[in-house]
Scaffold this active site. Sequence first.
Site, short mmCIF file in Angstrom:
data_model
loop_
_atom_site.label_atom_id
_atom_site.label_comp_id
_atom_site.label_asym_id
_atom_site.label_seq_id
_atom_site.Cartn_x
_atom_site.Cartn_y
_atom_site.Cartn_z
N ASN A 119 0.86 -1.18 0.00
CA ASN A 119 0.00 0.00 0.00
C ASN A 119 0.90 1.24 0.00
O ASN A 119 1.48 1.59 1.02
CB ASN A 119 -0.88 -0.03 1.26
CG ASN A 119 -1.69 1.24 1.43
OD1 ASN A 119 -1.81 2.03 0.50
ND2 ASN A 119 -2.26 1.42 2.61
N LYS A 152 0.04 4.22 -0.23
CA LYS A 152 -0.67 5.39 0.32
C LYS A 152 -0.48 6.57 -0.64
O LYS A 152 -0.47 6.37 -1.85
CB LYS A 152 -0.16 5.71 1.72
CG LYS A 152 -0.13 4.47 2.61
CD LYS A 152 0.06 4.80 4.05
CE LYS A 152 0.20 3.52 4.84
NZ LYS A 152 0.01 3.69 6.25
N HIS A 177 -9.55 0.90 4.88
CA HIS A 177 -8.29 1.17 5.58
C HIS A 177 -8.56 2.16 6.72
O HIS A 177 -9.39 3.06 6.57
CB HIS A 177 -7.26 1.74 4.60
CG HIS A 177 -5.88 1.77 5.17
ND1 HIS A 177 -5.49 2.73 6.07
CD2 HIS A 177 -4.81 0.96 5.00
CE1 HIS A 177 -4.22 2.51 6.41
NE2 HIS A 177 -3.79 1.43 5.79
N GLU A 214 -7.00 4.63 7.67
CA GLU A 214 -6.79 6.04 7.31
C GLU A 214 -7.99 6.58 6.54
O GLU A 214 -8.30 7.78 6.62
CB GLU A 214 -5.48 6.18 6.53
CG GLU A 214 -4.28 6.00 7.46
CD GLU A 214 -3.01 5.52 6.79
OE1 GLU A 214 -2.93 5.53 5.55
OE2 GLU A 214 -2.09 5.11 7.53
N GLU A 249 -5.24 -5.05 10.56
CA GLU A 249 -4.28 -3.97 10.75
C GLU A 249 -4.59 -3.22 12.04
O GLU A 249 -5.44 -2.30 12.03
CB GLU A 249 -4.34 -3.00 9.57
CG GLU A 249 -4.00 -3.62 8.23
CD GLU A 249 -3.43 -2.59 7.28
OE1 GLU A 249 -2.32 -2.81 6.79
OE2 GLU A 249 -4.07 -1.55 7.05
N GLY A 266 2.45 2.32 10.72
CA GLY A 266 3.44 3.39 10.59
C GLY A 266 4.15 3.76 11.87
O GLY A 266 4.82 4.80 11.93
N SER A 318 3.37 -2.06 10.30
CA SER A 318 4.82 -2.07 10.54
C SER A 318 5.49 -3.40 10.17
O SER A 318 6.42 -3.84 10.84
CB SER A 318 5.12 -1.70 12.00
OG SER A 318 4.74 -0.36 12.24
N GLY A 353 2.83 -1.10 4.25
CA GLY A 353 2.73 0.29 3.83
C GLY A 353 4.12 0.83 3.52
O GLY A 353 4.64 0.67 2.41
N GLY A 354 4.74 1.44 4.52
CA GLY A 354 6.05 2.07 4.33
C GLY A 354 7.08 1.16 3.67
O GLY A 354 7.84 1.60 2.80
C1 PEP Z 1 -0.85 0.21 6.02
O1 PEP Z 1 -1.10 1.39 6.11
O2 PEP Z 1 -1.62 -0.55 5.40
C2 PEP Z 1 0.35 -0.29 6.66
C3 PEP Z 1 0.39 -1.54 6.96
O3 PEP Z 1 1.33 0.64 6.93
P1 PEP Z 1 2.78 0.37 7.55
O4 PEP Z 1 3.29 -0.92 6.98
O5 PEP Z 1 3.61 1.54 7.13
O6 PEP Z 1 2.61 0.26 9.02
#
Ligand code: PEP
Length: 252
Positions: A8, A10, A90, A92, A157, A163, A202, A223-224
């Site tokens: 993802n 984002k 999600h 967010e 999640e 994050g 994460s 994500g990141g």
């Molecule tokens: C996400 O936003 O779906 C996610 C898992 O982010 P991160 O891996 O950065 O925690």
Amino acid sequence: MFLTIAGNFKMNGALAGVQPYVETLKAAEIKAHLIICPPYPLLPAFAAALPKSIALGAQDCHARPSGAHTGDVSATLLKEIGASHVILGHSERRSDHGETNADVAAKVAAALAAGLIPIVCVGESESQRDAGEAEDAVKTQLRHSLPENFAGLIAYEPIWAIGTGRTPTAAEITAMHATIRAALAAQFPLTGPTTPILYGGSVKPENAAAILALPEVGGALAGGASLKAADFLAIAASAIAASAIAASAPTV
Ligand code: PEP
């Protein structure tokens, strides 16, 4: 069975980065099911560059097929430009845009009607976990965010892990994935027992192997760590190792 590793992006990424990212993925021998979910404007470039073996996903869609909804994008158009998956619900989106479980269910229904595979996110807040309400919170989301004809993937999640560099313990992930499996099996007797349940929050190359080896973890939503192709590939490599361990485990 291959695990699924979804990325993802984002609101990150740039047109100039698409080709190098895809070239790095193509150079690796990947035996996991990969899904890349970039921002809307990058979808056509990824659709043109990705090999057929790597899936393309969006990060949201509208619940209606067309109409006066400025700034929104329909599932049918996403399908037309080459997406096969869409992330929905999600945290967010739920927090930035006030999306309710009912909104998410309507979007999931629209995605399914358009032929997209939804990846539906659920997860508790930190205060819900501290209060011992994590499992109830997630069960409520599952009950109200999935339409009757749901078919797709679930991503667990925990909001406080997104994050932040923090993750639940192995025992907490195992317990929550077991809860989600039981809820899905009760809600969808035919598909619930095999619906893939991804973990997200994460996930990094350093912790992916341990997380992906846990029971009922069918993959990861990163994500990141998906923004750098090398890190995303390292997570995929952990998925391959975890699949191999699962395949060689004796059955009883
Ligand atoms: C996400 O936003 O779906 C996610 C898992 O982010 P991160 O891996 O950065 O925690």
